[in-house]
Scaffold this active site. Structure first.
Site, PDB file in Angstrom:
ATOM      1  N   LYS A 119       0.829  -1.216   0.000  1.00 58.17           N
ATOM      2  CA  LYS A 119       0.000   0.000   0.000  1.00 58.17           C
ATOM      3  C   LYS A 119       0.858   1.259   0.000  1.00 58.17           C
ATOM      4  O   LYS A 119       0.520   2.246  -0.654  1.00 58.17           O
ATOM      5  CB  LYS A 119      -0.916   0.019   1.230  1.00 58.17           C
ATOM      6  CG  LYS A 119      -2.124  -0.899   1.122  1.00 58.17           C
ATOM      7  CD  LYS A 119      -3.149  -0.531   2.180  1.00 58.17           C
ATOM      8  CE  LYS A 119      -4.343  -1.458   2.158  1.00 58.17           C
ATOM      9  NZ  LYS A 119      -5.306  -1.158   3.223  1.00 58.17           N
ATOM     10  N   LYS A 200      -5.129 -11.154  -6.393  1.00 54.21           N
ATOM     11  CA  LYS A 200      -6.338 -11.439  -5.615  1.00 54.21           C
ATOM     12  C   LYS A 200      -7.422 -10.396  -5.913  1.00 54.21           C
ATOM     13  O   LYS A 200      -7.111  -9.258  -6.262  1.00 54.21           O
ATOM     14  CB  LYS A 200      -6.018 -11.522  -4.116  1.00 54.21           C
ATOM     15  CG  LYS A 200      -5.974 -10.215  -3.403  1.00 54.21           C
ATOM     16  CD  LYS A 200      -6.182 -10.385  -1.906  1.00 54.21           C
ATOM     17  CE  LYS A 200      -6.542  -9.020  -1.339  1.00 54.21           C
ATOM     18  NZ  LYS A 200      -7.135  -8.961  -0.059  1.00 54.21           N
ATOM     19  N   LYS A 203     -11.093  -5.225  -2.688  1.00 58.37           N
ATOM     20  CA  LYS A 203     -12.182  -4.267  -2.514  1.00 58.37           C
ATOM     21  C   LYS A 203     -11.872  -2.932  -3.171  1.00 58.37           C
ATOM     22  O   LYS A 203     -12.743  -2.281  -3.710  1.00 58.37           O
ATOM     23  CB  LYS A 203     -12.418  -4.032  -1.017  1.00 58.37           C
ATOM     24  CG  LYS A 203     -13.639  -4.750  -0.547  1.00 58.37           C
ATOM     25  CD  LYS A 203     -14.199  -4.247   0.752  1.00 58.37           C
ATOM     26  CE  LYS A 203     -13.477  -4.709   1.985  1.00 58.37           C
ATOM     27  NZ  LYS A 203     -12.643  -3.750   2.643  1.00 58.37           N
TER      28      LYS A 203
END
Ligand code: AMP
Ligand code: TRP
Length: 344
Positions: A119, A200, A203
């Site tokens: 991130k 993956k 969201k």
């Protein structure tokens, strides 16, 4: 740590961030399992809004998504009469505990976290909160003396860090925390993105067309996403670890999780069929699984009072555990207890 005396059932804690849109990876990797096992255990399911703001969220959107996640928990089968559903920021003990645990957590443990590295690499400016995120997660878990933390594979490292923090605190200040176990599903731990099965489903990218099936997507959208799902140039429909077959394997795993059929039966069922048929069937299975969830979600979102009651009740039940626990933690580290004041 006197819980052994009072504890009847295994305690479970888990949470989802109200950022982005919930997708079938969240459902199959996490929420569905929580619901399936809730009756045997004592459960705390949190909507972690304090985690969400470690990267900027539009305040209006955050409020809406927080309600959305709560409604989807219930719609996915988490029964508020059995399980405690609550919003993290409604229970101030989480923030208080985080400060204390910060002081026993070496920075080196945090900079090593994979999620932090990923991130922070894509952001211009990285907040202190993003680095501290796993300590807040440790507080979530440790405040409830949770034995088990059911999560997808990506969160295993954070639960392991939680164990390290708990053990370090226990060593420094005496037995205070239960050391929790991460619980990963055998299958469905990592549902992959339909537009890129090497990654993956996430969201934060659920709004990118073709990436995910969101729990609230209408049937036509679901058919379209699955139809366009990336597969390979082969023809074989079988479960496989081969990275080349990751797209087909992902579709088969979703089918397996939603139909509960055996792998052998599934492979036999699709023998001789093409990828187009596989996709059509997978899409229909998803649509049928999501139909009752979407109906319940709509009714909860259109009547805010029911959800408000569930969340108020959840916050009260969570505070009844986390409040006394944070007092115990404060006493352990040597904070002077405040003398009770008349009228307060
Ligand atoms: P997040 O979306 O990162 O807030 O994750 C919420 C929960 O869903 C966590 O337990 C994750 O491990 C799980 N989860 C998220 N994405 C996936 C995925 N693609 N496959 C399986 N589980 C997932
Ligand atoms: N970090 C988790 C995620 O992104 C969410 C989370 C916060 C969580 N606190 C938790 C999960 C405690 C399990 C237990 O998925």
């Amino acid at each position: 740590m006197n819980r052994e005396k009072t504890k009847q059932k295994t305690r479970v804690f888990s949470g989802v961030q109200p950022s982005g849109d919930l997708h079938i990876g969240n459902y199959l990797g996490a929420i569905r399992r929580w619901a399936a096992e809730q009756y045997l255990k004592e459960n705390y399911f949190c909507i972690v809004d304090m985690h969400a703001i470690t990267v900027y969220q539009d305040p209006e959107v955050l409020r809406r998504k927080t309600r959305d996640v709560a409604a989807l928990y219930v719609a996915c089968g988490i029964d508020p009469a059995i399980s405690t559903i609550f919003i993290q920021s409604h229970v101030p003990a989480h923030a208080e505990c985080t400060w204390i645990l910060n002081c026993v957590t070496p920075v080196g443990w945090l900079v090593r976290m994979t999620q932090y590295k990923v991130k922070s690499a894509v952001q211009e400016s990285v907040s202190t909160g993003l680095l501290d995120y796993p300590v807040l997660q440790a507080s979530d878990i440790l405040l409830y003396d949770a034995d088990e933390v059911p999560v997808g594979e990506d969160q295993k490292q954070h639960v392991e860090l939680t164990r390290d923090i708990a053990q370090r605190f226990n060593r420094l200040y005496g037995e205070t925390f239960v050391v929790p176990e991460p619980r990963l599903p055998a299958s469905g731990a990592r549902i992959r993105a339909f537009n890129d099965p090497t990654r993956k489903m996430s969201k934060s990218e659920a709004q990118v067309r073709g990436h995910a099936v969101r729990l609230v997507d209408p049937p036509d959208e679901i058919r379209m996403v699955i139809k366009r799902a990336v597969t390979d140039t082969g023809r074989e429909i079988r479960f496989s670890d081969d990275p080349q077959k990751a797209g087909v394997n992902n579709l088969l795993e979703i089918y397996e999780l939603l139909t509960a059929e055996s792998r052998l039966d599934i492979e036999a069922h699709f023998a001789g069929k093409g990828y187009a048929e596989l996709k059509e069937e997978v899409a229909e299975v998803i649509i049928e699984a999501l139909r009752p969830i979407q109906e319940r979600y709509q009714s909860l979102i259109s009547d805010p009072a029911e959800l408000d009651d569930i969340l108020a009740d959840g916050a009260a039940r969570a505070s009844a555990v986390a409040g006394p626990k944070v007092q115990e933690i404060k006493a352990r580290v040597g904070f002077l207890q405040k003398k009770p004041c008349e009228g307060l």
